[in-house]
Design a protein around this motif. Structure first.
Motif, PDB file in Angstrom:
ATOM      1  N   LEU A   1       1.156   7.184 -11.797  1.00  0.00           N
ATOM      2  CA  LEU A   1       0.722   6.502 -10.244  1.00  0.00           C
ATOM      3  C   LEU A   1      -0.238   7.249  -9.470  1.00  0.00           C
ATOM      4  O   LEU A   1      -1.010   7.014  -9.122  1.00  0.00           O
ATOM      5  CB  LEU A   1       2.189   6.208  -9.579  1.00  0.00           C
ATOM      6  N   PHE A   2       0.217   8.592  -9.520  1.00  0.00           N
ATOM      7  CA  PHE A   2      -0.746   9.400  -8.760  1.00  0.00           C
ATOM      8  C   PHE A   2      -2.098   9.698  -9.640  1.00  0.00           C
ATOM      9  O   PHE A   2      -2.740  10.542  -9.065  1.00  0.00           O
ATOM     10  CB  PHE A   2      -0.008  10.790  -8.255  1.00  0.00           C
ATOM     11  N   ALA A   3      -1.956   9.570 -10.669  1.00  0.00           N
ATOM     12  CA  ALA A   3      -3.138   9.609 -11.561  1.00  0.00           C
ATOM     13  C   ALA A   3      -3.960   8.363 -11.523  1.00  0.00           C
ATOM     14  O   ALA A   3      -5.090   8.165 -12.182  1.00  0.00           O
ATOM     15  CB  ALA A   3      -2.716   9.832 -12.992  1.00  0.00           C
ATOM     16  N   GLU A   4      -3.401   7.383 -10.912  1.00  0.00           N
ATOM     17  CA  GLU A   4      -4.119   5.899 -10.714  1.00  0.00           C
ATOM     18  C   GLU A   4      -4.181   5.278 -11.850  1.00  0.00           C
ATOM     19  O   GLU A   4      -5.084   4.695 -12.125  1.00  0.00           O
ATOM     20  CB  GLU A   4      -5.460   6.266  -9.896  1.00  0.00           C
ATOM     21  N   ASP A   5      -3.188   5.274 -12.723  1.00  0.00           N
ATOM     22  CA  ASP A   5      -2.970   4.369 -14.041  1.00  0.00           C
ATOM     23  C   ASP A   5      -2.629   2.933 -13.356  1.00  0.00           C
ATOM     24  O   ASP A   5      -1.451   2.599 -13.122  1.00  0.00           O
ATOM     25  CB  ASP A   5      -1.883   4.925 -14.642  1.00  0.00           C
ATOM     26  N   ALA A   6      -3.895   2.142 -13.689  1.00  0.00           N
ATOM     27  CA  ALA A   6      -3.634   0.746 -13.194  1.00  0.00           C
ATOM     28  C   ALA A   6      -2.771  -0.184 -14.325  1.00  0.00           C
ATOM     29  O   ALA A   6      -2.736  -1.356 -13.843  1.00  0.00           O
ATOM     30  CB  ALA A   6      -4.874   0.064 -13.120  1.00  0.00           C
ATOM     31  N   THR A   7      -2.131   0.467 -15.247  1.00  0.00           N
ATOM     32  CA  THR A   7      -1.789  -0.408 -16.234  1.00  0.00           C
ATOM     33  C   THR A   7      -0.082  -0.385 -16.080  1.00  0.00           C
ATOM     34  O   THR A   7       0.772  -1.185 -16.939  1.00  0.00           O
ATOM     35  CB  THR A   7      -1.674   0.233 -17.858  1.00  0.00           C
TER      36      THR A   7
ATOM     37  N   GLU B   1      -6.822  -5.944 -10.469  1.00  0.00           N
ATOM     38  CA  GLU B   1      -6.405  -5.673  -8.950  1.00  0.00           C
ATOM     39  C   GLU B   1      -6.232  -4.099  -8.854  1.00  0.00           C
ATOM     40  O   GLU B   1      -6.242  -3.656  -7.692  1.00  0.00           O
ATOM     41  CB  GLU B   1      -5.477  -6.632  -8.431  1.00  0.00           C
ATOM     42  N   SER B   2      -5.159  -3.672  -9.692  1.00  0.00           N
ATOM     43  CA  SER B   2      -4.526  -2.296  -9.449  1.00  0.00           C
ATOM     44  C   SER B   2      -5.503  -1.452  -9.568  1.00  0.00           C
ATOM     45  O   SER B   2      -5.611  -0.238  -8.569  1.00  0.00           O
ATOM     46  CB  SER B   2      -3.349  -2.240 -10.360  1.00  0.00           C
ATOM     47  N   SER B   3      -6.462  -1.466 -10.423  1.00  0.00           N
ATOM     48  CA  SER B   3      -7.676  -0.451 -10.529  1.00  0.00           C
ATOM     49  C   SER B   3      -8.420  -0.234  -9.475  1.00  0.00           C
ATOM     50  O   SER B   3      -8.887   0.893  -9.481  1.00  0.00           O
ATOM     51  CB  SER B   3      -8.288  -1.147 -11.951  1.00  0.00           C
ATOM     52  N   LYS B   4      -8.140  -1.286  -8.555  1.00  0.00           N
ATOM     53  CA  LYS B   4      -9.158  -0.948  -7.371  1.00  0.00           C
ATOM     54  C   LYS B   4      -8.429  -0.786  -6.022  1.00  0.00           C
ATOM     55  O   LYS B   4      -8.936  -0.748  -5.071  1.00  0.00           O
ATOM     56  CB  LYS B   4      -9.933  -2.341  -7.177  1.00  0.00           C
ATOM     57  N   ARG B   5      -6.935  -0.535  -6.145  1.00  0.00           N
ATOM     58  CA  ARG B   5      -6.244  -0.311  -5.082  1.00  0.00           C
ATOM     59  C   ARG B   5      -5.309   0.959  -5.099  1.00  0.00           C
ATOM     60  O   ARG B   5      -4.206   0.947  -4.705  1.00  0.00           O
ATOM     61  CB  ARG B   5      -5.398  -1.590  -5.078  1.00  0.00           C
ATOM     62  N   LEU B   6      -5.568   1.993  -5.871  1.00  0.00           N
ATOM     63  CA  LEU B   6      -4.591   3.139  -5.944  1.00  0.00           C
ATOM     64  C   LEU B   6      -5.144   4.251  -5.169  1.00  0.00           C
ATOM     65  O   LEU B   6      -4.557   5.440  -5.318  1.00  0.00           O
ATOM     66  CB  LEU B   6      -4.172   3.580  -7.295  1.00  0.00           C
ATOM     67  N   GLY B   7      -6.183   4.102  -4.493  1.00  0.00           N
ATOM     68  CA  GLY B   7      -6.790   5.243  -3.713  1.00  0.00           C
ATOM     69  C   GLY B   7      -5.771   5.822  -2.821  1.00  0.00           C
ATOM     70  O   GLY B   7      -5.804   7.083  -2.275  1.00  0.00           O
ATOM     71  N   TRP B   8      -4.816   4.956  -2.299  1.00  0.00           N
ATOM     72  CA  TRP B   8      -3.849   5.769  -1.260  1.00  0.00           C
ATOM     73  C   TRP B   8      -2.997   6.762  -1.698  1.00  0.00           C
ATOM     74  O   TRP B   8      -2.503   7.555  -0.843  1.00  0.00           O
ATOM     75  CB  TRP B   8      -3.095   4.451  -0.699  1.00  0.00           C
ATOM     76  N   THR B   9      -2.992   6.799  -3.171  1.00  0.00           N
ATOM     77  CA  THR B   9      -2.029   8.122  -3.538  1.00  0.00           C
ATOM     78  C   THR B   9      -2.901   9.348  -3.267  1.00  0.00           C
ATOM     79  O   THR B   9      -2.030  10.324  -3.086  1.00  0.00           O
ATOM     80  CB  THR B   9      -2.015   8.006  -5.106  1.00  0.00           C
ATOM     81  N   LYS B  10      -4.216   9.350  -3.039  1.00  0.00           N
ATOM     82  CA  LYS B  10      -4.753  10.675  -2.682  1.00  0.00           C
ATOM     83  C   LYS B  10      -5.430  10.641  -1.268  1.00  0.00           C
ATOM     84  O   LYS B  10      -6.137  11.608  -0.930  1.00  0.00           O
ATOM     85  CB  LYS B  10      -5.934  11.075  -3.513  1.00  0.00           C
ATOM     86  N   ALA B  11      -4.801   9.715  -0.624  1.00  0.00           N
ATOM     87  CA  ALA B  11      -5.632   9.205   0.702  1.00  0.00           C
ATOM     88  C   ALA B  11      -5.303  10.633   1.786  1.00  0.00           C
ATOM     89  O   ALA B  11      -6.407  11.060   2.515  1.00  0.00           O
ATOM     90  CB  ALA B  11      -5.011   7.995   1.406  1.00  0.00           C
ATOM     91  N   ALA B  12      -4.290  11.204   1.679  1.00  0.00           N
ATOM     92  CA  ALA B  12      -4.081  12.459   2.552  1.00  0.00           C
ATOM     93  C   ALA B  12      -5.086  13.430   2.450  1.00  0.00           C
ATOM     94  O   ALA B  12      -5.602  14.138   3.380  1.00  0.00           O
ATOM     95  CB  ALA B  12      -2.679  12.982   2.423  1.00  0.00           C
TER      96      ALA B  12
ATOM     97  N   GLU C   1       6.994  -2.916  -9.946  1.00  0.00           N
ATOM     98  CA  GLU C   1       7.379  -2.533 -11.408  1.00  0.00           C
ATOM     99  C   GLU C   1       8.776  -3.158 -11.875  1.00  0.00           C
ATOM    100  O   GLU C   1       8.724  -3.866 -12.819  1.00  0.00           O
ATOM    101  CB  GLU C   1       7.054  -1.386 -11.810  1.00  0.00           C
ATOM    102  N   VAL C   2       9.713  -2.789 -10.865  1.00  0.00           N
ATOM    103  CA  VAL C   2      10.983  -3.255 -11.494  1.00  0.00           C
ATOM    104  C   VAL C   2      11.188  -4.671 -11.146  1.00  0.00           C
ATOM    105  O   VAL C   2      11.779  -5.187 -12.225  1.00  0.00           O
ATOM    106  CB  VAL C   2      12.067  -2.598 -10.351  1.00  0.00           C
ATOM    107  N   ILE C   3      10.557  -5.387 -10.118  1.00  0.00           N
ATOM    108  CA  ILE C   3      10.679  -6.707 -10.047  1.00  0.00           C
ATOM    109  C   ILE C   3       9.895  -7.304 -10.969  1.00  0.00           C
ATOM    110  O   ILE C   3      10.138  -8.691 -11.666  1.00  0.00           O
ATOM    111  CB  ILE C   3      10.365  -7.142  -8.654  1.00  0.00           C
ATOM    112  N   GLY C   4       8.650  -7.038 -11.434  1.00  0.00           N
ATOM    113  CA  GLY C   4       7.837  -7.850 -12.338  1.00  0.00           C
ATOM    114  C   GLY C   4       6.614  -8.205 -11.681  1.00  0.00           C
ATOM    115  O   GLY C   4       6.333  -9.362 -12.150  1.00  0.00           O
ATOM    116  N   ILE C   5       6.207  -7.874 -10.513  1.00  0.00           N
ATOM    117  CA  ILE C   5       4.922  -8.286  -9.899  1.00  0.00           C
ATOM    118  C   ILE C   5       4.045  -7.374  -9.492  1.00  0.00           C
ATOM    119  O   ILE C   5       4.057  -6.305  -9.721  1.00  0.00           O
ATOM    120  CB  ILE C   5       5.391  -9.160  -8.629  1.00  0.00           C
ATOM    121  N   ASN C   6       2.607  -7.750  -9.168  1.00  0.00           N
ATOM    122  CA  ASN C   6       1.648  -6.940  -8.801  1.00  0.00           C
ATOM    123  C   ASN C   6       1.820  -6.878  -7.317  1.00  0.00           C
ATOM    124  O   ASN C   6       1.593  -7.615  -6.529  1.00  0.00           O
ATOM    125  CB  ASN C   6       0.494  -7.793  -8.990  1.00  0.00           C
ATOM    126  N   PRO C   7       2.167  -5.487  -7.008  1.00  0.00           N
ATOM    127  CA  PRO C   7       2.089  -5.153  -5.666  1.00  0.00           C
ATOM    128  C   PRO C   7       1.075  -4.888  -4.425  1.00  0.00           C
ATOM    129  O   PRO C   7       1.163  -4.684  -3.472  1.00  0.00           O
ATOM    130  CB  PRO C   7       3.093  -3.795  -5.586  1.00  0.00           C
TER     131      PRO C   7
END
Length: 533
Positions: A31-37, A46-57, A344-350
């Motif tokens: 997740l923190f490596a921004e793995d969209a898979t 969509e995930s590949s464009k939305r994981l910048g928050w992990t490094k936002a701080a 991931e647990v529910i099986g949807i794209n957050p």
């Protein structure tokens, strides 16, 4: 303060069911490596464009000096009042950040003409506004900006000196704002709105209002490494698995402030969780509760209680509950991780929100068509009643209509009370939630409109279709024009209410619409009726 998560009973069982697998799959580090898979092929684009928050701080640190310089410049001009014009995550994050710190920030996240007029009337000579919109096309925010431009010009103030814009690079708002001479901050486009607390959307308004944003970012950064660890002790993995891993899943998440010094966290968590998970007929719906809320004492098996406590290490969870503690910045990052795990647990794209647009489209259609107002089915005192025919047909009083709405509540359903009203001038309307909960004996949410359309509105349409909806609208005594727009604020909020009701009814869910023809007297009439039952 370090983040702590304590689980007990069925919550512990839910976490245990998934923790080992999440660790083996290296979910946290990926997740923190921004793995969209992580959420499957359908979510990858969509995930590949939305994981910048992990490094936002860390990424947001260069913004601090720029924000503080602007704050100083505004102070030299006598500006010490900041108004935030934003919706959804763009307003809820700065609101909880400043309220927790005890700092004044006026948040205008409404199209109610009375609430907008109140924001315009206060100390305009000392005021600057922050206009926050990722897309730059949000109708509420654009309308609020236009109203302030009119007010600044009427007061002899150059709007370019008082308007600060936060938007994504390349948005229509960026170009128009630069041409107008506004101060512009560009946010990270790889961060979605509800995950944007640690980006310019959270930092600019909070920093201009006086929050120590450097310390805030440092606090979040201090827990990043812990949350990226592939360990069963990772609090983000634990919390995400605990809230989403039940068999069957507990759809409703009762968020209770119980000793925490964070103010208003439930409202922010509500939009993060509901908009991220409520889709494909699945999801988690937060229900913001007081410690003595009716739901806590009722046997509601699909309600998971989460308590925000001062220190979860000293007050571990009991029963089937979850206790969480930590500073605000720490918890914001914690819950963002937990929601990613829950997806991931529910099986949807957050990271998408496929059903938010439907209510907006319906409102636009009504604004374009400008139909005659729908006649009420009946009126009682200061309340005009409309709604789904199965709810209002044959009814002649407000309580009877409410009872008819609750009679259609499914076995595993919920009630959403939606107040299209002035939340500053009529806070008493929030009391309707508890009165309805006593009668429904099921989870009841309360949302100020139209801001909830940008958060829980996604769950209402995309999650399990088991809701019953109580809309409260107000007929304000005076309307407010919007510069260069063919509609007023009053027409806009009425179209938003009617549009959302149309979409909900189209999904087969019951809606009761109560219009307070005299806002103050109607509110008292409604509350008195509910108290007397």
């Amino acid at each position: 303060m370090a983040i702590k998560v304590s689980t007990s009973g069925s919550a512990s069982a839910a976490a245990k069911r998934h923790l080992d697998r999440l660790v083996d799959d290296k979910f946290a580090s990926r997740l923190f490596a921004e793995d969209a898979t992580l959420w499957g092929p359908a979510a990858e684009e969509e995930s590949s464009k939305r994981l910048g928050w992990t490094k936002a701080a860390a990424v947001s640190e260069p913004l601090v000096a720029e924000i503080l310089a602007l704050k100083e410049s505004l102070a030299e001009k006598g500006v010490d009042r900041i108004v935030l014009c934003g919706m959804g995550g763009s307003s809820l994050a700065p609101e909880v950040m400043t309220r927790t710190a005890g700092i004044d920030l006026d948040v205008l996240d409404s199209t109610n003409p009375a609430q907008v007029r109140r924001a315009l009337a206060q100390d305009i000579e000392r005021t600057a506004i922050v206009v926050s919109s990722k897309s730059g096309s949000t109708v509420e925010t654009d309308s609020q900006r236009r109203a302030f431009v009119t007010a600044f010009e009427a007061a002899g103030i150059n709007p370019a000196e008082r308007i600060v814009v936060v938007t994504d690079p390349g948005s229509p708002l960026e170009q128009a704002s630069r041409e107008a001479g506004y101060s512009v901050f560009l946010a990270d486009p790889s961060v979605g709105g509800r995950f944007s607390a640690l980006t310019a959307f959270g930092l600019v308004p909070a920093g201009l209002a006086g929050l120590d944003i450097a310390a805030f970012l440092a606090e979040a950064q201090s827990v990043s490494e812990e949350l990226a660890q592939d360990s069963t002790q990772n609090p983000g993995l634990l919390l995400g698995a605990a809230i989403a891993g039940g068999e069957p899943i507990k759809t409703f998440l009762g968020v209770v402030a119980d000793g925490t010094d964070i103010v208003g966290f439930g409202d922010w968590a509500e939009q993060l969780i509901a908009e991220s998970t409520g889709k494909e007929g699945k999801g988690l719906l937060p229900v913001v509760l007081d410690t003595d809320a009716p739901e806590i004492g009722l046997p509601i098996p699909d309600l998971q209680i989460v308590r925000l406590v001062a220190n979860a290490a000293d007050t571990p969870a009991v029963g089937d509950e979850i206790n969480v503690s930590g500073g605000l910045a720490e918890q914001m990052l914690l819950w963002e991780v937990a929601v990613s795990v829950a997806g991931e647990v529910i099986g949807i794209n957050p990271f998408d929100q496929p059903d938010v647009e439907s209510a907006k489209a319906a409102a636009r259609e009504l604004l374009d068509a400008t139909p005659e107002p729908e006649a009420p089915v009946f009126e009682e005192g200061n309340i005009a009643v409309r709604g789904t025919s199965s709810v209002v047909s044959g009814q002649s009083d407000v309580l009877g209509a409410i009872e008819a709405l609750l009679a259609q509540l499914p076995e595993h359903g919920y009630v959403a009370v939606q107040a299209y009203a002035d939340r500053i001038g009529q806070p008493e309307l929030a009391e309707v939630r508890e009165a309805i909960a006593h009668r429904a004996r099921r989870p009841v949410t309360f949302g100020w409109a139209p801001r909830f359309l940008h958060s829980t509105g996604q769950f209402h349409k995309g999650g399990p279709r088991v809701g019953a909806f109580l809309q409260i609208t107000t007929n304000e005594s005076s309307d407010l024009a919007i510069s260069e727009r063919p509609f007023t604020f009053g027409q806009l909020i009425q179209a938003q209410a009617a549009g959302d009701a149309t979409v909900l009814e189209g999904h087969g869910m019951p809606v009761l619409r109560l219009e307070l023809t005299d806002p103050e007297a109607g509110a008292q009439q409604l509350l008195e009726a509910l108290r007397n039952v």
